[in-house]
Design a protein around this motif. Structure first.
Motif, PDB file in Angstrom:
ATOM      1  N   PRO A   1      24.787 -40.289 -19.302  1.00  0.00           N
ATOM      2  CA  PRO A   1      23.985 -39.184 -19.011  1.00  0.00           C
ATOM      3  C   PRO A   1      23.414 -39.237 -17.405  1.00  0.00           C
ATOM      4  O   PRO A   1      23.288 -40.352 -17.103  1.00  0.00           O
ATOM      5  CB  PRO A   1      22.858 -39.128 -20.046  1.00  0.00           C
ATOM      6  CG  PRO A   1      22.615 -40.370 -20.498  1.00  0.00           C
ATOM      7  CD  PRO A   1      24.170 -41.187 -20.383  1.00  0.00           C
ATOM      8  N   ARG A   2      23.036 -38.043 -17.078  1.00  0.00           N
ATOM      9  CA  ARG A   2      22.480 -37.982 -15.708  1.00  0.00           C
ATOM     10  C   ARG A   2      21.064 -37.536 -15.773  1.00  0.00           C
ATOM     11  O   ARG A   2      20.486 -37.150 -14.667  1.00  0.00           O
ATOM     12  CB  ARG A   2      23.148 -37.094 -14.627  1.00  0.00           C
ATOM     13  CG  ARG A   2      24.857 -37.711 -14.349  1.00  0.00           C
ATOM     14  CD  ARG A   2      25.530 -36.990 -13.683  1.00  0.00           C
ATOM     15  NE  ARG A   2      27.086 -37.728 -13.672  1.00  0.00           N
ATOM     16  CZ  ARG A   2      27.382 -38.404 -12.647  1.00  0.00           C
ATOM     17  NH1 ARG A   2      26.544 -38.649 -11.798  1.00  0.00           N
ATOM     18  NH2 ARG A   2      28.674 -39.156 -13.030  1.00  0.00           N
ATOM     19  N   ARG A   3      20.754 -37.000 -16.871  1.00  0.00           N
ATOM     20  CA  ARG A   3      19.086 -36.766 -17.160  1.00  0.00           C
ATOM     21  C   ARG A   3      18.694 -37.316 -18.359  1.00  0.00           C
ATOM     22  O   ARG A   3      19.396 -37.930 -19.032  1.00  0.00           O
ATOM     23  CB  ARG A   3      19.108 -35.269 -17.365  1.00  0.00           C
ATOM     24  CG  ARG A   3      19.606 -34.424 -15.957  1.00  0.00           C
ATOM     25  CD  ARG A   3      18.933 -33.023 -16.474  1.00  0.00           C
ATOM     26  NE  ARG A   3      18.887 -32.579 -17.937  1.00  0.00           N
ATOM     27  CZ  ARG A   3      19.666 -31.851 -18.341  1.00  0.00           C
ATOM     28  NH1 ARG A   3      20.877 -31.498 -17.787  1.00  0.00           N
ATOM     29  NH2 ARG A   3      19.317 -31.634 -19.550  1.00  0.00           N
ATOM     30  N   LEU A   4      17.303 -37.961 -17.994  1.00  0.00           N
ATOM     31  CA  LEU A   4      16.581 -38.670 -18.994  1.00  0.00           C
ATOM     32  C   LEU A   4      16.569 -37.921 -20.162  1.00  0.00           C
ATOM     33  O   LEU A   4      16.784 -38.336 -21.489  1.00  0.00           O
ATOM     34  CB  LEU A   4      15.094 -39.023 -18.545  1.00  0.00           C
ATOM     35  CG  LEU A   4      14.126 -39.600 -19.480  1.00  0.00           C
ATOM     36  CD1 LEU A   4      14.952 -40.906 -19.872  1.00  0.00           C
ATOM     37  CD2 LEU A   4      12.835 -39.889 -19.079  1.00  0.00           C
ATOM     38  N   ASP A   5      16.502 -36.742 -20.189  1.00  0.00           N
ATOM     39  CA  ASP A   5      16.265 -35.918 -21.696  1.00  0.00           C
ATOM     40  C   ASP A   5      17.349 -35.948 -22.500  1.00  0.00           C
ATOM     41  O   ASP A   5      17.533 -36.269 -23.584  1.00  0.00           O
ATOM     42  CB  ASP A   5      15.653 -34.303 -21.466  1.00  0.00           C
ATOM     43  CG  ASP A   5      16.648 -33.732 -20.552  1.00  0.00           C
ATOM     44  OD1 ASP A   5      17.525 -34.223 -19.876  1.00  0.00           O
ATOM     45  OD2 ASP A   5      16.102 -32.247 -20.192  1.00  0.00           O
ATOM     46  N   GLU A   6      18.431 -35.933 -21.598  1.00  0.00           N
ATOM     47  CA  GLU A   6      19.756 -36.115 -22.060  1.00  0.00           C
ATOM     48  C   GLU A   6      19.967 -37.284 -22.604  1.00  0.00           C
ATOM     49  O   GLU A   6      20.672 -37.466 -23.964  1.00  0.00           O
ATOM     50  CB  GLU A   6      20.977 -35.850 -21.057  1.00  0.00           C
ATOM     51  CG  GLU A   6      22.198 -35.387 -21.609  1.00  0.00           C
ATOM     52  CD  GLU A   6      23.359 -35.196 -20.454  1.00  0.00           C
ATOM     53  OE1 GLU A   6      24.540 -35.593 -20.718  1.00  0.00           O
ATOM     54  OE2 GLU A   6      22.909 -35.037 -19.166  1.00  0.00           O
TER      55      GLU A   6
END
Lengths: 286, 157
Positions: A9-14
């Motif tokens: 993933p490229r985002r923390l929330d993801e």
């Protein structure tokens, strides 16, 4: 190795939403890869955190420092913020494994693996660090002491990820030092120790924290050694007494690397050195 | 469970490779088995010996502890990329001249560790060389000739 889904993933929330009970987070991989190879960990999914921007950042925060969980050892050892302000931590990061390992192994992995011998854990305990744990619905901060529950066990709950470490500001007249005893340069610590002192205007101890590694089920604070230093000025007796107290605080076991007795002896030696060195630094002498 | 192969693009020694790999494939096996670059050696497979050391995005790493998928979009330098055609890298010349290889199995990883060291620190002390190759085991030479070769190469550049 058992087959698994590799997710990047490229985002923390993801990433947080992907961290189901059957998934494991991947940082530097120097421990996880081997555990998977040996089938000690057999996840359905591996969530690689390295594509998330800024998770390896080391930045000033609230007067202190915030270190992203993905910061590798070599970056800690080279960071002027850490080298100048938090020397015990820089000293510990510099001696973890080889350069190959230090280029990959991260501070988050070192802590979340919860090895009793984790080299960055003792300086962080001595420096009063807190751990930042993220989850889908928010985040919480916990004192580092509360993170470690036992060998390989942390207080992180299912779905929680260690996202960063915070260290408070280091005002004047403070000093810290990291000391370690190993069989060979590449080996895990037989004992490690970190000391932090804050002196008042007269050079007496206002605050002291001493942490020990590889002498109990978790990295631990040597509380009686700390209180023994309270209010005292530095001399050989103070260091020797703190060292003796630390040896009592330690709860080592016999294992392949060393006997419990030897570890206690080493706690004495390393505590004396670390305390002496931290005092010198607090006085601007080293 | 089913785990789909992953499509990755990795630049190795300046050349771009697009391949499909299973998630379990290590970067070491990717280099050796998928790309046929067998200069990089497999030793302990535990990150202890350094025989598989390569440079990943400018940093020395052990390829045995990295998933090939982690190298997607990144750049790898291996021992095959050291020489410029017939022209050996200075470290390859000084290694040969000093007799810094006996059985030679550690040499590719050792060369990459030494290159990485000189990239970071062009004129290291003997102690810094020792420190820089601490993650690379050599069971033949006793390291003396290797250190000598690095010092020579540093002097040349």
């Amino acid at each position: 190795m058992r087959r698994f889904h590799y997710l990047a993933p490229r985002r923390l929330d993801e990433a947080l939403s992907l961290l189901t009970p059957d998934a494991v987070p991947l940082a530097g991989g120097t421990d996880l890869f081997l555990r998977m190879e040996r089938r000690q960990t057999q996840p359905d999914a591996v969530v690689d955190l390295k594509r998330i921007p800024d998770m390896d950042r080391i930045e000033p925060s609230d007067g202190g420092l915030r270190i992203g969980a993905l910061a590798p050892m070599e970056s800690l050892a080279a960071s002027s913020l850490i080298v100048n302000g938090y020397r015990a931590l820089a000293e510990s990061a510099r001696v973890v494994g080889s350069i190959q390992t230090r280029n990959r192994a991260t501070i988050g992995g070192n802590l979340a693996n919860a090895s009793p011998a984790a080299d960055t854990a003792t300086p962080l305990l001595a420096l009063g660090a807190t751990a930042e744990a993220g989850r889908v619905d928010g985040s919480r901060e916990l004192p580092l002491e509360q993170l470690f529950l036992g060998p390989g066990r942390t207080a992180l709950e299912s779905g929680e990820l260690l996202t960063a470490v915070r260290i408070p500001a280091m005002p004047g007249r403070t000093g810290s030092s990291f000391q370690r005893c190993v069989r060979t340069a590449m080996d895990i610590a037989v004992v490690n120790c970190a000391a932090f002192v804050k002196l008042d205007e007269d050079g007496a101890v206002e605050d002291a924290r001493i942490a020990l590694g590889a002498v109990g089920p978790t990295p631990l604070r040597a509380l009686s050694a700390e209180s023994c230093l309270q209010g005292r000025r530095f001399d050989a007796d103070a260091a020797a007494e703190a060292a003796e107290c630390a040896a009592h605080d330690a709860r080592p076991i016999d294992d392949v690397r060393a006997s419990a007795d030897y570890r206690k002896d080493m706690v004495r030696v390393l505590t004396r050195r670390a305390v002496e060195n931290a005092f010198q630094r607090a006085r601007g002498e080293a | 469970m089913t785990a789909e192969p992953i499509r990755i693009t990795v630049t190795v020694n300046g050349e771009s490779f697009r391949e499909e790999v299973p998630a379990t494939r290590s970067l070491l096996d990717f280099l050796r088995d998928d790309l046929g670059l067998t200069g990089t050696k497999e030793g302990c497979s535990e990150g202890e010996c350094g025989a598989c050391a390569v440079i990943l995005d400018g940093r020395l790493v052990d390829a045995c502890l990295i998933f090939a998928a982690e190298a997607d979009g990144r750049s790898v330098e291996t021992v095959e990329g050291l020489a410029d055609g017939e022209e050996l890298h200075p470290l390859q010349r000084t290694f040969a001249a000093a007799g810094a290889a006996q059985c030679g199995y550690c040499t590719p990883g050792m060369l990459m560790a030494c290159k990485s060291l000189l990239d970071r620190n062009p004129s290291p002390t003997r102690e810094e060389v020792t420190h820089g190759i601490a993650g690379n085991l050599c069971r033949c030479t006793g390291y003396g000739t290797i250190i000598q070769a690095v010092m020579e190469a540093a002097k040349e550049s």
